[in-house]
Design a protein around this motif. Structure first.
Motif, PDB file in Angstrom:
ATOM      1  N   LEU A   1      -1.940  24.907  89.831  1.00 28.74           N
ATOM      2  CA  LEU A   1      -3.498  25.013  88.622  1.00 28.74           C
ATOM      3  C   LEU A   1      -4.601  24.213  89.514  1.00 28.74           C
ATOM      4  O   LEU A   1      -5.692  24.760  89.772  1.00 28.74           O
ATOM      5  CB  LEU A   1      -3.306  24.663  87.401  1.00 28.74           C
ATOM      6  N   MET A   2      -4.269  22.751  89.776  1.00 28.05           N
ATOM      7  CA  MET A   2      -5.159  22.152  90.480  1.00 28.05           C
ATOM      8  C   MET A   2      -5.587  22.288  91.733  1.00 28.05           C
ATOM      9  O   MET A   2      -6.648  22.178  92.110  1.00 28.05           O
ATOM     10  CB  MET A   2      -4.635  20.550  90.273  1.00 28.05           C
TER      11      MET A   2
ATOM     12  N   PRO B   1      -2.893  10.573  83.437  1.00 28.32           N
ATOM     13  CA  PRO B   1      -2.954  10.963  81.986  1.00 28.32           C
ATOM     14  C   PRO B   1      -1.174  11.375  81.558  1.00 28.32           C
ATOM     15  O   PRO B   1      -0.854  10.953  80.522  1.00 28.32           O
ATOM     16  CB  PRO B   1      -3.606  12.129  81.673  1.00 28.32           C
ATOM     17  N   ASN B   2      -0.759  11.950  82.690  1.00 29.27           N
ATOM     18  CA  ASN B   2       0.737  12.503  82.367  1.00 29.27           C
ATOM     19  C   ASN B   2       1.728  11.493  82.319  1.00 29.27           C
ATOM     20  O   ASN B   2       2.722  11.475  81.668  1.00 29.27           O
ATOM     21  CB  ASN B   2       0.918  13.536  83.505  1.00 29.27           C
TER      22      ASN B   2
ATOM     23  N   LYS C   1      -3.186  11.097  69.549  1.00 28.70           N
ATOM     24  CA  LYS C   1      -3.910  12.177  70.296  1.00 28.70           C
ATOM     25  C   LYS C   1      -3.048  13.341  70.510  1.00 28.70           C
ATOM     26  O   LYS C   1      -3.500  14.445  70.542  1.00 28.70           O
ATOM     27  CB  LYS C   1      -4.868  11.758  71.435  1.00 28.70           C
ATOM     28  N   PHE C   2      -1.921  12.875  71.438  1.00 31.93           N
ATOM     29  CA  PHE C   2      -1.207  14.007  71.780  1.00 31.93           C
ATOM     30  C   PHE C   2       0.276  13.640  71.573  1.00 31.93           C
ATOM     31  O   PHE C   2       0.549  12.553  71.598  1.00 31.93           O
ATOM     32  CB  PHE C   2      -1.420  14.461  73.360  1.00 31.93           C
ATOM     33  N   LYS C   3       1.225  14.737  71.757  1.00 33.77           N
ATOM     34  CA  LYS C   3       2.646  14.633  71.540  1.00 33.77           C
ATOM     35  C   LYS C   3       3.166  13.884  72.577  1.00 33.77           C
ATOM     36  O   LYS C   3       2.881  14.488  73.718  1.00 33.77           O
ATOM     37  CB  LYS C   3       3.023  15.993  70.883  1.00 33.77           C
TER      38      LYS C   3
ATOM     39  N   LYS D   1       4.170  19.195  84.325  1.00 30.20           N
ATOM     40  CA  LYS D   1       4.277  20.634  83.843  1.00 30.20           C
ATOM     41  C   LYS D   1       4.570  21.551  84.836  1.00 30.20           C
ATOM     42  O   LYS D   1       3.620  21.312  85.852  1.00 30.20           O
ATOM     43  CB  LYS D   1       3.245  21.062  82.729  1.00 30.20           C
ATOM     44  N   PRO D   2       5.189  22.328  84.920  1.00 29.65           N
ATOM     45  CA  PRO D   2       5.427  23.567  86.123  1.00 29.65           C
ATOM     46  C   PRO D   2       4.085  24.136  86.199  1.00 29.65           C
ATOM     47  O   PRO D   2       3.478  24.549  85.187  1.00 29.65           O
ATOM     48  CB  PRO D   2       6.579  24.414  85.501  1.00 29.65           C
ATOM     49  N   TYR D   3       3.803  24.347  87.431  1.00 36.73           N
ATOM     50  CA  TYR D   3       2.426  25.052  87.570  1.00 36.73           C
ATOM     51  C   TYR D   3       1.099  24.153  87.652  1.00 36.73           C
ATOM     52  O   TYR D   3       0.273  24.536  88.112  1.00 36.73           O
ATOM     53  CB  TYR D   3       2.171  26.520  87.221  1.00 36.73           C
ATOM     54  N   SER D   4       1.376  23.095  86.977  1.00 39.45           N
ATOM     55  CA  SER D   4      -0.045  22.338  86.853  1.00 39.45           C
ATOM     56  C   SER D   4      -0.466  21.568  88.136  1.00 39.45           C
ATOM     57  O   SER D   4      -1.935  21.830  88.252  1.00 39.45           O
ATOM     58  CB  SER D   4       0.214  21.153  85.857  1.00 39.45           C
TER      59      SER D   4
ATOM     60  N   LYS E   1      -6.887  13.186  87.094  1.00 38.33           N
ATOM     61  CA  LYS E   1      -6.879  14.237  85.985  1.00 38.33           C
ATOM     62  C   LYS E   1      -5.705  14.648  85.600  1.00 38.33           C
ATOM     63  O   LYS E   1      -5.499  15.253  84.352  1.00 38.33           O
ATOM     64  CB  LYS E   1      -7.687  15.568  86.654  1.00 38.33           C
ATOM     65  N   LEU E   2      -4.380  14.756  86.405  1.00 38.48           N
ATOM     66  CA  LEU E   2      -3.425  15.124  85.956  1.00 38.48           C
ATOM     67  C   LEU E   2      -2.260  14.052  85.935  1.00 38.48           C
ATOM     68  O   LEU E   2      -1.424  13.777  84.972  1.00 38.48           O
ATOM     69  CB  LEU E   2      -3.033  16.227  87.114  1.00 38.48           C
TER      70      LEU E   2
END
Lengths: 274, 289
Positions: free
Chosen positions: B189-190, B207-208, B285-287, B183-186, B203-204
């Protein structure tokens, strides 16, 4: 009139007595566009933000307000000048995890529940499971999302996602909260609610907030001071003290004082008003 | 008079939608038709086949295209042999899929860690993916001829290697996208959390990439069985569903060849169904992206 002057000088004195948190000194940022020409995103920016102050960076798109914020957060390198945060470099502060950054988009991780998203930065700080969980519960209660702790971000509205974003940023107890147009994608009703929430949280925690926006009313309503940036090249063209009393309430937006301040901010744009 | 003529059309508009429209909007009908329609198609084909209409349409005879009932009875009669050959194919496809997917994912992670080399490496992987199996299998037979003195072992190693390479290429290309297209900015963020490259990965990025792993598997699960079947054609040791299809066609035993074609179809369908099941359990769990 005399009253206004007195109020103004009282506030100025108050600000001067406070500790300096962020000092931006002759900052310049130049980057190259697709054709290889130098573009000055920011030039000769000088700014001092005091501890516990709420300062807005206001300007149209392309004025470099986000670039300035990103430089403070050490997400971008300045080409000239320097920034000191609490006497240290932005990198030292970033590595010490003292910044809370709220991006324009919520940037929540789809595979984590709301609560696990709020816990993410706490995991990065190696906090114990119990402490993380307790802190995340507190934060979610503060933004009014306790009932949504076990939902996934995809199940939340845009406004709720942005509240999770804010809860996550505040969860690490940052010294400085940097916000990049956090409410610009939201509808008026949600925005007003979050304005009140933000001011309530700020008054409780007394963080230093640097808030980027292109909305004049928003900047005036929230801030102690509004820094007006103008484009081509991006520069700081004026700093307007917002003398409205605190706590601020939504009906203050109807007062002549508020409108006068909005007019004053609008007039201080160089190269024509917005 | 004027009033009634005014009201009548309104009443007509408010009338319920046509039967066809209501049926197509009904959730239960939608769900059941997703199963009923394909089954209906299968039944129609079966009927045409069994009544030999299909043979007339394609100008063939029951010797080259045996009737379904004959294939079924031969399948039952030869069950032990079918089972042994199927196991050999499943082993080659399954192990190749496992090794290939792991290898492909590791290559994708390396490519994310070393972006300068990674970009070029991905072109190489893409080129690898376009090598035909029919070209890869004989080469691999040649390369593995000194692996073991037992023909069955060398052949199995060769087949597994071909499947591994095919699956690895597919996994690398998809997983690389999953690891890098965040995702943009992720990543910013990290960065504000002073995340190390390792933390960023766990962490990113990883999972992504989970939905992308399934995208890769949706292609490579059927491809692994196809590849195993085709490499059996070229293998030294005679075993496997693919090899039996070839051998029986060479010997003009078309009915037995069709038994093994059926076995290959069943393996493919079961494997895909298992994958879908795994996906629905892991991904609820997630879309997905």
């Amino acid at each position: 009139m005399a009253n206004a002057v007195m109020e103004r000088s009282a506030q100025t004195m108050d600000v001067e007595s406070k500790e300096v948190e962020i000092r931006v000194d002759h900052l310049g940022v130049t980057f190259q566009d697709n054709e290889g020409n130098d573009v000055q995103a920011l030039t000769n920016v000088n700014l001092t933000v005091h501890k516990g102050e709420f300062v807005s960076l206001l300007g149209p798109s392309g004025c470099g307000k986000t670039t300035l914020l990103r430089c403070v957060a050490d997400l971008q390198e300045p080409t000239e000048g320097e920034i000191k945060v609490g006497g240290k470099t932005p990198r030292e502060i970033r590595m010490a995890q003292k910044f809370g950054f709220v991006f324009q988009q919520p940037v929540l991780f789809d595979w984590r529940t709301v609560k696990k998203n709020v816990e993410l930065p706490l995991e990065m700080m190696y906090q114990t499971k119990e402490r993380r969980s307790k802190r995340a519960d507190e934060m979610l209660e503060m933004v009014g999302l306790t009932n949504f702790a076990n939902h996934y971000p995809g199940q939340l509205s845009g406004g709720m996602q942005q509240r999770v974003n804010i809860a996550r940023a505040l969860g690490i107890r940052p010294d400085i909260l940097l916000m990049d147009e956090p409410f610009s994608a939201l509808d008026e009703f949600t925005k007003e609610k979050l304005h009140e929430d933000l001011l309530r949280i700020w008054s409780k925690t007394n963080k230093t907030i640097l808030f980027v926006t292109h909305n004049i009313q928003e900047a005036v309503f929230l801030s102690d001071r509004v820094c007006v940036l103008s484009p081509h090249p991006g520069r700081l063209s004026a700093i307007v003290d917002i003398t409205l009393p605190r706590p601020r309430t939504l009906d203050m937006r109807e007062t002549p004082e508020f409108n006068e301040l909005v007019r004053q901010v609008r007039d201080s744009f160089e190269g024509g008003s917005l | 008079m004027a009033e009634t003529s005014f009201h009548k059309p309104v009443a007509k508009i408010k009338r319920k939608k046509s039967l066809a429209q209501r049926l197509s909007e009904n959730k239960a009908v939608q769900q059941s038709s997703a199963i009923v329609l394909p089954v209906l198609l299968g039944v129609v084909i079966f009927a045409l086949w069994q009544t030999q209409v299909l043979h007339k349409m394609f100008g063939t005879d029951v010797f080259t295209l045996p009737l379904p009932t004959k294939i079924a009875s031969l399948f039952a009669q030869n069950l032990p042999a079918v089972w042994i050959n199927s196991l050999a194919t499943i082993k080659a496809a399954g192990l190749g899929l496992l090794f290939g997917s792991i290898l492909g994912y590791v290559v994708a992670i390396l490519a994310t860690f070393f972006p300068d080399m990674g970009k070029g490496g991905l072109y190489l992987v893409g080129a690898f993916a376009s090598i035909p199996i029919a070209a890869l299998a004989p080469v691999m037979n040649n390369w593995t001829k000194d692996v073991s003195s037992t023909a069955s072992v060398r052949s199995m190693v060769s087949k597994i290697l071909v499947v591994t390479l095919v699956c690895a290429a597919d996994m690398t290309l998809n997983a690389y996208r999953g690891l890098t297209e965040v995702k943009p900015y992720s990543e910013d963020l990290m960065a504000t959390y002073a995340a190390s490259k390792r933390k960023l990965l766990f962490k990113l990025r990883i999972p992504n990439s989970v939905p992308y792993i399934f995208t890769a598997l949706k292609v490579s699960v059927p491809a692994s069985i196809m590849t195993a079947v085709v490499s059996e054609y070229f293998a030294e040791y005679i075993v496997g569903v693919g090899r039996e299809i070839r051998e029986n066609i060479v010997l003009s035993q078309y009915s037995i060849a069709w038994v093994y074609i059926t076995a290959a179809c069943i393996i493919g369908i079961v494997a895909y169904a298992l994958l879908m099941l795994a996906q629905s359990i892991l991904m609820k769990k997630f879309k997905p992206v």
